[in-house]
Design a protein around this motif. Structure first.
Motif, PDB file in Angstrom:
ATOM      1  N   PRO A  61      -0.442  -5.977   1.641  1.00  0.00           N
ATOM      2  CA  PRO A  61      -1.684  -6.106   0.869  1.00  0.00           C
ATOM      3  C   PRO A  61      -1.433  -6.894  -0.415  1.00  0.00           C
ATOM      4  CG  PRO A  61      -0.794  -3.882   0.696  1.00  0.00           C
ATOM      5  CD  PRO A  61       0.026  -4.581   1.720  1.00  0.00           C
ATOM      6  N   TYR A  64      -0.738  -3.463  -4.468  1.00  0.00           N
ATOM      7  CA  TYR A  64      -0.277  -2.164  -3.985  1.00  0.00           C
ATOM      8  C   TYR A  64       0.662  -1.515  -5.004  1.00  0.00           C
ATOM      9  CZ  TYR A  64       4.066  -4.608  -2.665  1.00  0.00           C
ATOM     10  OH  TYR A  64       5.216  -5.345  -2.679  1.00  0.00           O
ATOM     11  N   ALA A  99      -3.740  -0.768  -2.668  1.00  0.00           N
ATOM     12  CA  ALA A  99      -3.207   0.036  -1.571  1.00  0.00           C
ATOM     13  C   ALA A  99      -2.070   0.916  -2.085  1.00  0.00           C
ATOM     14  CB  ALA A  99      -2.706  -0.868  -0.454  1.00  0.00           C
ATOM     15  N   ASN A 117      -6.670   2.841   2.950  1.00  0.00           N
ATOM     16  CA  ASN A 117      -5.760   1.905   2.298  1.00  0.00           C
ATOM     17  C   ASN A 117      -4.412   2.545   1.951  1.00  0.00           C
ATOM     18  OD1 ASN A 117      -5.474  -0.762   1.700  1.00  0.00           O
ATOM     19  ND2 ASN A 117      -6.616  -0.717  -0.219  1.00  0.00           N
TER      20      ASN A 117
END
Length: 238
Positions: A61, A64, A99, A117
């Motif tokens: 992602p 994160y 995330a 997520n």
């Protein structure tokens, strides 16, 4: 029973070894108090070869944060439960696209269906993990107990990871720079730090890459062993 047996075996080892070592001054005092044994401090360190970085083949992602550690270890379990029950919702209130990546054994995967997520990488190649550490917005280690020096935090500092932790997380670690790592006082302070990180990601990463060199030198295990052996005359061949 396990605690009792551990103490019995630990006492036997300390009493019968020719030379005893601990990783911090706190542990040195504890061993003296428990067994009346004088031990030497041999700090934790990392083999520099472990810091190699490789980009993983899977997609990550864009934004994160991470927690590293086995769920089976009680302090890690407590930290993860705190993230899920107390922090995750509030983090997503001001950073909705971020995330959460976890690594380590033991987390009950059936719980993940209740959250969005979340990426759980149970077993991850060490060099891939280093890449994730370097590129994470931050690594969050809300450790409650002071259970000894955290190698994962030392290693992350050497890589240049952006660490946010409690006083329990930095026990025995040399703190040289302001906000590297970030050390929070309470939940309110923690959330304030995370909001500040969100606004200043690029500047923080540039700064961290400079600071990481200090920790590479400070916690290089080959250097630590060399100085320890010379200081203690452990191998005196005269």
């Amino acid at each position: 029973l396990i605690i009792f047996l551990t103490k019995v075996f630990e006492k036997y080892i300390f009493k019968n070894c020719d030379y005893t070592t601990v990783v911090s001054a706190d542990d040195q005092k504890r061993i003296k108090k428990l067994y009346n044994i004088n031990s030497s401090i041999l700090e934790n360190g990392i083999d520099i070869k472990r810091l190699k970085i490789k980009k993983p083949h899977f997609k990550l992602p864009k934004f994160y944060f991470m927690f590293i550690g086995s769920y089976w270890f009680k302090p890690n379990k407590e930290a993860l439960e705190y993230i899920f029950k107390e922090l995750l919702k509030e983090i997503r209130n001001f950073d909705k696209n971020i995330a959460f990546i976890m690594t380590g054994d033991g987390f009950p995967t059936e719980r993940l269906k209740y959250y969005k997520n979340i990426i759980y990488l149970k077993n991850l190649n060490k060099y891939y993990l280093n890449y994730l550490i370097l590129n994470a917005d931050y690594l969050l280690f809300p450790m409650k107990k002071r259970t000894g020096t955290k190698l994962k935090i030392i290693e992350s500092l050497m890589i240049g990871g952006n660490i946010v932790t409690s006083k329990g997380g930095i026990k025995g670690i040399d703190i040289k720079f302001k906000n590297f790592p970030y050390i929070y006082k309470n939940k309110t302070n923690l959330l304030k730090i995370l909001k500040r990180i969100k606004k200043n990601k690029k500047e923080i990463k540039k700064r961290n890459s400079k600071f990481a060199y200090y920790y590479k030198v400070q916690y290089d295990m080959s250097k630590i062993l060399y100085h320890f052996i010379n200081k203690t005359n452990l191998y005196d061949f005269k």
